[in-house]
Design a protein around this motif. Structure first.
Motif, PDB file in Angstrom:
ATOM      1  N   GLU A  58      56.813  47.908 -13.078  1.00 20.20           N
ATOM      2  CA  GLU A  58      55.437  48.362 -13.287  1.00 20.20           C
ATOM      3  C   GLU A  58      54.481  47.178 -13.346  1.00 20.20           C
ATOM      4  O   GLU A  58      53.424  47.176 -12.702  1.00 20.20           O
ATOM      5  N   ASN A 332      52.514  58.762  -4.734  1.00 17.18           N
ATOM      6  CA  ASN A 332      53.723  57.959  -4.927  1.00 17.18           C
ATOM      7  C   ASN A 332      54.791  58.802  -5.615  1.00 17.18           C
ATOM      8  O   ASN A 332      54.615  59.214  -6.766  1.00 17.18           O
ATOM      9  N   ASP A 333      55.892  59.064  -4.924  1.00 16.43           N
ATOM     10  CA  ASP A 333      57.012  59.773  -5.534  1.00 16.43           C
ATOM     11  C   ASP A 333      57.767  58.839  -6.483  1.00 16.43           C
ATOM     12  O   ASP A 333      57.725  57.611  -6.314  1.00 16.43           O
ATOM     13  N   PRO A 334      58.479  59.396  -7.468  1.00 19.44           N
ATOM     14  CA  PRO A 334      59.258  58.552  -8.387  1.00 19.44           C
ATOM     15  C   PRO A 334      60.270  57.655  -7.680  1.00 19.44           C
ATOM     16  O   PRO A 334      60.585  56.565  -8.168  1.00 19.44           O
ATOM     17  N   ASP A 335      60.789  58.099  -6.513  1.00 16.72           N
ATOM     18  CA  ASP A 335      61.776  57.278  -5.803  1.00 16.72           C
ATOM     19  C   ASP A 335      61.127  56.188  -4.952  1.00 16.72           C
ATOM     20  O   ASP A 335      61.819  55.444  -4.248  1.00 16.72           O
ATOM     21  N   GLY A 336      59.794  56.077  -5.007  1.00 15.64           N
ATOM     22  CA  GLY A 336      59.094  55.038  -4.261  1.00 15.64           C
ATOM     23  C   GLY A 336      58.518  55.493  -2.935  1.00 15.64           C
ATOM     24  O   GLY A 336      57.730  54.766  -2.317  1.00 15.64           O
ATOM     25  N   GLN A 338      56.092  57.028  -0.355  1.00 15.15           N
ATOM     26  CA  GLN A 338      54.643  57.175  -0.395  1.00 15.15           C
ATOM     27  C   GLN A 338      54.168  58.163   0.668  1.00 15.15           C
ATOM     28  O   GLN A 338      54.751  58.269   1.749  1.00 15.15           O
TER      29      GLN A 338
END
Length: 464
Positions: A58, A332-336, A338
């Motif tokens: 982050e 942005n999905d949690p798995d990265g 886009q």
């Protein structure tokens, strides 16, 4: 496409990228390289690279977001400084716009791989700037195109045809090597000066002769091809499986009409730029929603409805935190993964409405869809031009129909007058088609003649 293309062209010359890195690792590799080898970025990331290893994910991306943004003006003002130092020893493959002979091209491209090549970007000023490619970056750009084709349904081993304006992206040069290109890579180029009956027939014959499964084309060109096919009573072409468009948006009405002329083709759109390569491909049925190629690009929200994009694989001419003047909502999905949702195109292509809001192309797409619901889908193309208090609404109809025209005139004038009170003089026209300069980007909404923005891909000159 046979043995040469499968085993040499796509495995030895156009080499698939094998990238095991995470996005964070790719960014670190890119910044380290640019910080040490590219004059424009030299020393810019010393602090970031020193601090980054200790940061959480982050905090890493928060810190990266504080590094400088690169603009198109920077690219124009300091163009030479964006080149990695290793380019200085490479051969300018198309020096002063003069293509090499076949032996020179094959030797530099495929044997020594020691070339560099310059292509122009598009631009609202009418004056383009440039980017350089070496073998590595040319392969990265080619692979980004192949990724978009793959997401469209195409597979390596299948033939594809590129139908682009003459001299853009070196189409005239490539066309002289069509037999080699077909045998080595499974594609060929059909360049055109104008889209007319003869050039459309030549395209359709090439699609048939090459047993093509994929056509690569600009949206406004594809629209005109379909219009000519219908006007000349050519039968729908059923042998094409996929059509990949990019560079502009097209409306639902255009896609529906084109689908009638290419009934078996899966028509999808890709988003990219000359500076960055292909970046994202249509996600779902909407031509306004895209899935980002995470291997090739990292996208951030910018100020003033812009996007900040980093090309993760380029080295010869890196684009790091490059500001694209395009409007989209980034998810942005949690798995990265886009996504670019509601991508409207250039962030200056809007009109202010009576409510003070900005109205982009999607508003007019919805307007045309609503009109078409009452006109049995008779509208196949739309364009608006405006200047001062005047607005010209132009609708192309599949079939002339007086009742439809009366309805469209009344309803479209009402919608525009209520939404955009700045226009007191509203005309509605029904041309057979739109004449267009294909060296310029086609704009759904345009001030004046709407031809201010050149397309990319012309070697070191304005598009004419």
């Amino acid at each position: 496409m046979g043995f040469l293309a499968k085993n040499i062209g796509h495995r030895r010359i156009l080499m698939p990228l094998h990238i095991a890195h995470s996005r964070r690792e790719s960014l670190m590799d890119l910044l380290t390289y640019a910080n040490n080898n590219v004059p424009y970025y030299e020393g810019r990331y010393d602090r970031f690279l020193s601090d980054a290893p200790a940061l959480s994910n982050e905090d890493f991306y928060k810190a990266f977001a504080q590094t400088p943004v690169t603009t198109k003006q920077d690219l124009s003002d300091y163009n030479d400084r964006f080149q990695t130092r290793s380019l200085s020893g490479k051969i300018d493959l198309i020096n002063d716009g003069a293509p090499p002979n076949a032996l020179q091209a094959l030797w530099s491209l495929f044997i020594r791989k020691n070339f560099k090549i310059s292509i122009s970007t598009g631009g609202t000023s009418g004056t383009p700037t440039y980017r350089w490619l070496d073998h590595h970056d040319a392969n990265v750009m080619a692979q980004s195109f192949l990724e978009s084709f793959h997401m469209n349904g195409w597979r390596r081993g299948e033939s594809f045809v590129v139908y682009y304006p003459l001299q853009s992206y070196f189409t005239d040069t490539y066309a002289t090597f069509n037999n080699w290109l077909h045998h080595l890579f499974g594609f060929c180029v059909v360049p055109f000066e104008t889209v007319d009956r003869e050039s459309v027939l030549r395209l359709l014959q090439t699609l048939q002769d090459r047993k093509t499964t994929l056509l690569v084309i600009f949206p406004c060109v594809l629209q005109r091809v379909a219009e000519i096919m219908k006007a000349e009573n050519m039968p729908p072409y059923e042998g094409l499986k996929y059509i990949n468009v990019s560079g502009e948006f097209f409306f639902d009405c255009s896609k529906a009409f084109i689908q009638e002329m290419f009934p078996n083709a899966r028509i999808e759109i890709t988003y990219g730029a000359v500076e960055l390569g292909e970046l994202a491909h249509q996600h779902g049925d909407s031509s306004f929603d895209y899935k980002v190629f995470n291997t090739y690009a990292y996208v951030e929200d910018g100020d003033h409805d812009a996007m900040i994009i980093t090309s993760l694989q380029q080295q010869a001419f890196p684009m790091i935190r490059y500001q694209m003047e395009d409007k989209a909502h980034i998810v942005n999905d949690p798995d990265g993964t886009q996504y670019l949702m509601n991508l409207e195109g250039k962030n200056t292509d809007f009109l202010y409405g009576a409510d003070g809001g900005k109205y982009y192309a999607s508003f007019f797409n919805t307007m045309v869809n609503d009109l078409n619901a009452e006109c049995t889908g008779n509208i196949i193309h739309f364009m608006m031009r405006h200047e001062g208090v005047r607005a010209d609404l132009n609708f192309v109809l599949k079939e002339q129909n007086e009742a439809h025209q009366t309805y469209i005139i009344h309803e479209s004038r009402k919608i525009i007058a209520e939404t955009f009170p700045q226009f007191s003089d509203i005309s509605v026209n029904f041309p057979d088609h739109f004449n267009h300069d294909y060296t310029r980007k086609f704009k759904i909404i345009g001030e004046g003649d709407g031809l201010s923005e050149v397309v990319g891909g012309y070697y070191k000159r304005k598009a004419s």
